[in-house]
Every structure is written in structure tokens, then in C-alpha cells.
Write a protein that holds these residues in place. Structure first.
Motif, short mmCIF file in Angstrom:
data_model
loop_
_atom_site.label_atom_id
_atom_site.label_comp_id
_atom_site.label_asym_id
_atom_site.label_seq_id
_atom_site.Cartn_x
_atom_site.Cartn_y
_atom_site.Cartn_z
N ASN A 132 -9.22 -2.61 -5.43
CA ASN A 132 -7.79 -2.31 -5.25
C ASN A 132 -6.90 -3.34 -5.98
O ASN A 132 -7.37 -4.39 -6.40
CB ASN A 132 -7.43 -2.17 -3.77
N GLU A 133 -5.61 -2.99 -6.09
CA GLU A 133 -4.71 -3.83 -6.89
C GLU A 133 -4.63 -5.27 -6.38
O GLU A 133 -4.71 -6.22 -7.18
CB GLU A 133 -3.31 -3.20 -6.97
N PRO A 134 -4.49 -5.51 -5.05
CA PRO A 134 -4.42 -6.92 -4.60
C PRO A 134 -5.68 -7.70 -4.97
O PRO A 134 -5.62 -8.89 -5.32
CB PRO A 134 -4.29 -6.80 -3.07
N THR A 135 -6.85 -7.06 -4.93
CA THR A 135 -8.09 -7.76 -5.27
C THR A 135 -8.12 -8.09 -6.76
O THR A 135 -8.52 -9.19 -7.16
CB THR A 135 -9.31 -6.90 -4.88
N ILE A 136 -7.67 -7.15 -7.58
CA ILE A 136 -7.63 -7.42 -9.02
C ILE A 136 -6.64 -8.55 -9.32
O ILE A 136 -6.93 -9.47 -10.09
CB ILE A 136 -7.26 -6.13 -9.80
N GLU A 137 -5.48 -8.50 -8.65
CA GLU A 137 -4.47 -9.56 -8.84
C GLU A 137 -5.04 -10.92 -8.41
O GLU A 137 -4.84 -11.93 -9.08
CB GLU A 137 -3.21 -9.28 -8.00
#
Ligand code: GLN
Length: 387
Positions: free
Chosen positions: A370-375
Motif C-alpha cells: 500500500n501507499e504508506p508502506t511504499i512511502e
């Protein structure tokens, strides 16, 4: 300390001789050991599975926990045939041409075991999804890797030459690990060569709904290809249920009849509750698929921009959820991956694991998370940059 062998001879068969364990899965274990953010194995986050599909699986445990018939739950096979007719305009008879397998990898292995004789040439494009290499070895096939690393294009002359000496061509489309989508004219060329040389084509289309270009067509939409193709695909990536192990093999009856022999005696049937949930999954409305691709496209762009910002050199993919990424310096890819895990706390897969032989000068990131993990992974890369 390994346990000493009680045997006075090597016990592994030739079929598994020299085979290495999956580097992708090894990287996941390495990530766990070092508490790294795992952008190696293409695993989506838990909350990505559509809730009504999960609920259908829970309900099915109460009603449907015994074997289905070996080719798969009839209702699921009918739904698969209907959806693939809508999506690709190809009709498959659910009785004889649709087989539900224990994951897409089983579909590929069963197909090769059933259709490839020892010594038969099997073409695949490299870098390649790592499991085709052992699958060809299991079948005793002769690997014919064709390198597409530079440019990610099919070289017409090499393909023509290789095909003259081959009986099977494996086509992963969209392509893992590069995210490449072959153009319709490349696929037409594949179709022509396959017809000229009487090749069986085995497609792995597990990322068929994760594409970011209008130029995508499924190989079976190309004139003449469906008749000589086994389509291997499944639920894992489209519905974010990689652990459910439900795959599909779609092929004309003469090909299906052969691969069903191997499937029958190896896996008996895919897990029944998850097959039931498959009927629910395949009944999701069309906007589910548009949203899925849009959501991964956003993540692709975040990862692409972020990797460039930290001084890496990614190749933007048109499909799937992986990014081939070059790095500065001249350490080999395995060393770079291990340092990324240990020093930056981010796990990737070394590029060399996608080649039959040799090393590579790149690593593969996934944006299946998910986006938070990629960030968070990008922040770690930024703060712990050693390249
Ligand atoms: N297809 C996924 C990947 O390429 C995971 C499969 C695997 O465990 N090898 O990462």
C-alpha cells in the motif's frame, strides 16, 4: 549444522539437480530476519482483498470443505468461461477446456509436464519469472532463453531462429519482472512464428488486469493464437489472494485433456472454499478492475518518482507491479540487494535470479504494497543511502 545423510549416494533426482531455491521467497525471509520493509516478493497487503470475496470464503468453509471434482467447481468453471468470453472474446467450454489448478504456478508446471518431452526446446524471454526455469527442468525440456533486457523488445530474428528448434514458447504478459507489455505487433509476430513452427504457446497472464497502457491486448486476442495456447492465470493478483492458490488453465480441448492428466494426480483439486469465493470474485463489477489498475498506477508513480529522487534508475512499467531498477556503482546485484536489506531496511530481489545463468546490474522492487508502506520504504532509502 546440517544432519548427516544416512545414504552413500546423492538422493536428489536429475530432475532437481542443481536447482536453487526461490530467491524471491528467500528475500522475503531475509526481510523478516532484518525487519526490513518487504518490496521483494509481490505480495499485496491484507486489506486489499475485496471484503465480499473474503466473506464468501469464510461462509464456504461451513458448507464446502470437501474435494470438488478434479477439474474444479462447475459453477466456477462456468463463470470463468463467461468472463473470459467477455474480456477476451474467446470461448472455452467449461466442461472440457477450463481447469482450476492449485495456483497459476501449478497450471504452468502441469502444462509443461504434460506437453513437453525430454529434450524439447522451450523458449522464454529473459529476464524471466524465476519459476519457469525449474518448470522446464522438471519436464526435462531444453531451455532456450531469449534476452530482452535491453529495450524489452522481442527480437524477430532471434525468435525465428530459436523457434525452428523449439516446441513450446512461454509468454508472460504483462511481464514479470520488468512490467513490460508486448505490443500487438510483437504478439502478431509471435503468432506467425508459432504457426510456422507449430509451437504450443503457454501464456502466464496473472497480471492481465494490472495494466497501465491502452496498447495492451491478451495474446489469445491475436488471430490464430488461442487455438494453440494454454492460458495460465488465476485469482492471486487480481483479487489480492496470493495465499489462496487458485489458478486457471484455459486451453482448447486437445491441450486441456493432456494437462488435466497431471493436474488430476498431483493436486486433486484447488481448495474448495476458495473456489467458491472465486465465483463471487469473478462476479465483481467492471469498475473493480478499472479501480484496481488505477490504484496500482498511482503506486507505480510514487515508487518511480521516489526511486529517482534517491538516485536510483528505475524503468517505468506498463503492467504488473514490479520495477526493474538500476543503481550506481559496480557491486553485483545480490550484494546490492543484501546491503539494501541490512543497511537501508528495504528488501528487493536481485536481478540475476531472473536469468538462467549469470549476474545482473539491477534489482526488482515491487509496488504491490500500500501507499504508506511504499512511502515508508522510500523514506528509509533516502535516510540510509549508501550508493
Ligand atoms: N509472483 C510473485 C513475485 O514475482 C510471487 C511469487 C513467488 O513467491 N515466487 O514476486
Amino acid at each position: 549444522m546440517p544432519t548427516p545423510s544416512p545414504f552413500s549416494r546423492p538422493v536428489g533426482s536429475e530432475r532437481v539437480d542443481g536447482m536453487r531455491e526461490s530467491v524471491i521467497r528467500e528475500m522475503t525471509r531475509e526481510a523478516h530476519r532484518h525487519d526490513a520493509i518487504n518490496l521483494s516478493q509481490g505480495i499485496p497487503d491484507e486489506d486489499e482483498t475485496p471484503p465480499r470475496v473474503k466473506q464468501a470464503a469464510k461462509d464456504a468453509i461451513d458448507t464446502s470443505s470437501q474435494y470438488t471434482i478434479t477439474w474444479g467447481l462447475p459453477e466456477l468453471r462456468e463463470t470463468i468461461a463467461e468472463r473470459y468470453a467477455d474480456w477476451k472474446g474467446v470461448s472455452y467450454d467449461p466442461e472440457t477446456e477450463v481447469t482450476v489448478t492449485t495456483g497459476t504456478s501449478e497450471a504452468v508446471v502441469s502444462t509443461l509436464l504434460a506437453l513437453c518431452d525430454p529434450g524439447d526446446g522451450v523458449i522464454y524471454f529473459e529476464p524471466t519469472y524465476e519459476s519457469y526455469i525449474p518448470a522446464v527442468q522438471f519436464a526435462g525440456g531444453r531451455p532456450i532463453p531469449l534476452d530482452i533486457t535491453d529495450g524489452l523488445e522481442i527480437d524477430a530474428d532471434s525468435l525465428k531462429e530459436a523457434a525452428a528448434d523449439a516446441s513450446i514458447l512461454i509468454l508472460n504478459h504483462p511481464h514479470n519482472p520488468t512490467g513490460n507489455v508486448f505490443t500487438p505487433s510483437e504478439l502478431e509476430f509471435v503468432a506467425d512464428v508459432a504457426a510456422e513452427e507449430d509451437l504450443i504457446v503457454v501464456t502466464d497472464e496473472i497480471y492481465e488486469h494490472i495494466v497501465y497502457t491502452d496498447d495492451y491486448v491478451s495474446p489469445v486476442e491475436i488471430d490464430g493464437l488461442a487455438g494453440r495456447t494454454v492460458v495460465c492465470t488465476g485469482m492471486s493478483k487480481t483479487y489480492s489472494v496470493t495465499g489462496w492458490r487458485v489458478g486457471f488453465a484455459l486451453a482448447p480441448e486437445p491441450l486441456s485433456a493432456e494437462l488435466r492428466k497431471v493436474h488430476d494426480y498431483t493436486s486433486i483439486c484447488a481448495p474448495t472454499p476458495f473456489q467458491k469465493a472465486g465465483v463471487e470474485a469473478l462476479s465483481l463489477p467492471d469498475d473493480y478492475y478499472t479501480d484496481l489498475a488505477a490504484s496500482y498506477e498511482r503506486r507505480r508513480d510514487i515508487l518511480y518518482d521516489g526511486l529517482r529522487d534517491v538516485g536510483l534508475d528505475p524503468v517505468k512499467p506498463d503492467g504488473a507491479y514490479y520495477m526493474l531498477t538500476r543503481y550506481p556503482g559496480d557491486v553485483d546485484d545480490t550484494e546490492f540487494s543484501l546491503r539494501l536489506i541490512r543497511e537501508a531496511g528495504v528488501a528487493t530481489v536481485p536481478g540475476s535470479s531472473f536469468y538462467t545463468e549469470g549476474t545482473a546490474d539491477w534489482v526488482r522492487f515491487t509496488f504491490s504494497r500500500n501507499e504508506p508502506t511504499i512511502e515508508a520504504a522510500l523514506t528509509r532509502l533516502d535516510e540510509n543511502r549508501f550508493w
